[in-house]
Scaffold this active site. Structure first.
Site, PDB file in Angstrom:
ATOM      1  CE  LYS A  62     -15.886   1.658  25.752  1.00  0.00           C
ATOM      2  NZ  LYS A  62     -17.031   0.954  26.374  1.00  0.00           N
ATOM      3  CB  THR A  63     -15.648   7.436  29.681  1.00  0.00           C
ATOM      4  OG1 THR A  63     -16.112   7.050  28.381  1.00  0.00           O
ATOM      5  CG2 THR A  63     -15.440   8.940  29.713  1.00  0.00           C
TER       6      THR A  63
ATOM      7  CG  HIS B 126     -25.509   1.276  23.117  1.00  0.00           C
ATOM      8  ND1 HIS B 126     -26.231   0.905  22.008  1.00  0.00           N
ATOM      9  CD2 HIS B 126     -26.350   1.117  24.190  1.00  0.00           C
ATOM     10  CE1 HIS B 126     -27.459   0.559  22.380  1.00  0.00           C
ATOM     11  NE2 HIS B 126     -27.543   0.677  23.704  1.00  0.00           N
TER      12      HIS B 126
ATOM     13  CG  ASP C   3     -22.499   0.909  32.708  1.00  0.00           C
ATOM     14  OD1 ASP C   3     -21.906   1.976  33.013  1.00  0.00           O
ATOM     15  OD2 ASP C   3     -23.241   0.291  33.480  1.00  0.00           O
TER      16      ASP C   3
END
Length: 636
Positions: free
Chosen positions: A16-17, A64, A13
């Site tokens: 990055k994306t 994660h 979170d």
């Protein structure tokens, strides 16, 4: 054109994306579960083009901690790391672990991107910059560019692109001359096209139509189609994200973690000799025989750690070790790997592979440790020499050295020339080499085998060449073995007679008793002519005390071709055999075929003996049966 892979890393979170989508317009999250939960689970892929013509593939990794295995699967092919740190949180546990993994994998270039600047005050962003500088000390990112951006507002995105473009100039080109290799991180099938494997092409190049092999499954396949950035290409190069459409392979025959490579260009083994290092902040102690998870490329396996020079390895320590895997892994020397504690799962260290297919070692072996030290710190010359030494028993050639070491063919050729000029190695066939130590061992071992054979068979010229090969070089190429024999013959170590090998100074010496036995055997066969006595009948001519000597003399006569064994119990004298052969050739001067009856009449013997000769000639491929007659295959 330069081809590189940019890889993201960082805590879950931290954006990055979202950053990749802002840079490229491509959403790297493709799974429904990812979109539902708002986190990356599997590897995501994108690409970017720069104004100067550079193209880069981008691998987006999960942040994660539950998906570290997936992160490791994509990190192995990264050339340029982009560590992501959120401006509103700073360094977090997975930021640290990802940075440790990138460092263990030997990545040399990168930058830090501080995301979500729209959610933090400028003063706080400056504090995060200082935090980043502190955490990256002593790593490959120390002193790297730090770029604050906002994927939401677009702040500094152009600056980020310019920074990345500048860093690409500093990234070393991948070795396009080494044999092709692609660790598969995704496998699927497309209706009408078949099986597709995707991954980062880490070495070499591959073209449509080429035959490749899938490891560790060792299945052969043909490259039906290649795509780079969703476009068909004829050839793909190291540093590109590639989709390989495979012919003759079903989806269930390979998996994520399989390696695509050219046949015999990687090694599949259950053991690896390594230099193992433990992270300086690791809270675990690795003891001899500890169980760990080993991650290499896109594959992973459980292994026992055999520490070769100590009983335990603590934080910040390193040593030579042997990883004893529970399943085969396809690797090459100098590859990097990461290890994680067995339970609980956490990254504890990694290292470099020194021997990709070793034997099981004893611990505290000084000679072994010295050899591993030389391999670790050795020059290109040492790498080539070690490759020649360790593969000496297999009589491998230059092409195998190219596959074995992570050097360009030009570098290998140069080092071989140096080794030849310095007398460290000998070329026994064009492009086949042996080091002096191995050559000395060959001479000694062959000498012992031949000496033992001569003592047991004093009337035999020597051992059969095929038997000698089986004893010393069972897995070697026959031509290479012939090359070694020629080298030993030139050095006056051995001599040859047809298919027999003897020590250079050995001579068959017949005693008066042996000569008497020989005369009686030859007399019986000469008198029998083309209806000779059987082997058993010949043995009956001698007393039980003469039996052992008779067998030795019989073998010597066979080896010297004074007699010819045409069937298990049937022999002709060498002279009568030659006459029969002359009759055969003379017949074929005016005829296209010969019948059993014709051969029987020539020999003036029974059908039994004529048939044995003809069948023997069929066996040695001198003649061939066609219908009721035979035709000649070889001229005189």
């Amino acid at each position: 054109m330069k081809h590189i892979i940019i890889g993201t890393a960082g805590h879950v979170d931290h954006g990055k994306t979202s950053l990749i989508k802002a840079l490229t317009g491509i959403d790297a999250d493709r799974l429904k579960e990812e979109k539902k939960r708002g986190i990356t689970i599997e590897l995501g892929f994108s690409h970017i083009e720069f104004p100067n013509g550079y193209q880069a593939g981008i691998v987006d990794v999960p942040g994660h901690e539950a998906f570290i295995k997936n992160m490791l699967m994509g990190a192995g092919g990264i050339d340029l790391a982009m560590l992501i740190v959120a401006a509103d949180e700073g360094f977090m546990p997975q930021t640290i672990e990802h940075l440790e993994i990138l460092t263990l994998l030997g990545i040399k270039k990168g930058l830090v991107v501080i995301t979500k600047t729209d959610l933090a005050e400028p003063d706080f962003v400056e504090m995060v910059k200082e935090d980043v500088a502190e955490h990256t000390k002593g790593t490959f990112l120390e002193g790297c560019p730090i770029v604050p951006v906002s994927s939401y507002t677009g702040e500094n995105l152009d600056l980020l692109k310019d920074t990345i473009c500048g860093l690409i100039d500093e990234v070393e080109d991948k070795n396009s001359h080494s044999p092709f290799r692609l660790p598969a991180d995704r496998v699927f099938s497309i209706e009408g096209f078949g099986t597709v494997a995707t991954g980062t092409l880490t070495d070499g190049r591959v073209s449509v139509g080429e035959e490749i092999m899938i490891y560790p499954e060792k299945l052969t396949a043909r490259v039906r189609n290649l795509q780079v950035h969703s476009k068909d290409v004829d050839t793909a190069y190291a540093g590109q994200r590639v989709a390989v459409n495979l012919a003759n392979i079903k989806k269930n025959q390979l998996k994520k973690g399989s390696t695509l490579a050219f046949p015999n260009s990687v090694k599949c083994a259950m053991m690896l000799d390594v230099r193992l290092e433990i992270l300086k902040d690791c809270q675990r102690i690795v003891k001899n025989n500890s169980t760990v998870h080993v991650h290499h490329g896109s594959s992973s396996a459980v292994a026992k750690v055999c520490l070769l020079d100590r009983d335990e390895l603590k934080a910040g320590d390193s040593c030579f070790a042997q990883l004893r895997l529970t399943s085969e892994m396809a690797t090459r020397e100098k590859d990097r790997f990461v290890i994680r504690f067995f339970s609980p799962l956490e990254t504890i260290g990694g290292g470099v592979i020194l021997n990709a297919d070793p034997k099981k070692h004893k611990r505290f072996d000084k000679e072994l440790l010295s050899s591993l030290e030389n391999t670790l710190n050795g020059s290109e010359r040492h790498m080539v020499l070690e490759s020649i030494k360790k593969n000496a028993q297999f009589l491998l050639g230059k092409k195998d050295i190219y596959k074995d070491v992570s050097l360009t063919p030009e570098a290998v050729d140069s080092e071989i020339e140096t080794l030849l000029s310095e007398g460290e190695i000998v070329e026994y066939l064009p492009s086949f080499y042996v080091d002096l130590s191995a050559l000395g061992s060959f001479k000694s071992e062959i000498g012992e085998i031949l000496n033992s054979y001569h003592n047991a068979n004093p009337l035999s010229f020597g051992i059969k060449k095929s038997e000698l090969k089986q004893k010393i070089f069972p897995k070697s190429d026959t031509n290479a073995f012939e090359g070694i024999l020629s080298l030993l013959e030139n050095d006056r170590v051995i001599k040859r007679q047809n298919e027999l090998v003897a020590l250079y100074d050995f001579e068959v010496k017949f005693s008066p008793r042996h000569k008497n036995i020989m005369g009686r055997i030859m007399k019986a066969l000469d008198e029998g002519a083309y209806a000779p006595p059987s082997v058993d009948d010949i043995y009956k001519l001698f007393t039980s005390k003469e039996k052992d000597d008779c067998k030795m003399v019989f073998t010597a006569l066979l080896n010297d071709e004074n007699i010819v064994l045409v069937a298990p119990k049937m022999v002709f004298s060498g002279e009568h055999y030659k006459r029969a052969l002359d009759m055969l050739y003379k017949h074929f001067e005016e005829n296209d075929e010969i019948t059993l009856a014709q051969m029987r009449d020539y020999l003036q013997t029974s059908r039994k003996f004529a048939l044995s000769l003809l069948e023997y000639w069929d066996k040695i491929k001198l003649t061939k049966m066609e219908g009721e007659a035979r035709v000649l295959l070889k001229n005189k």
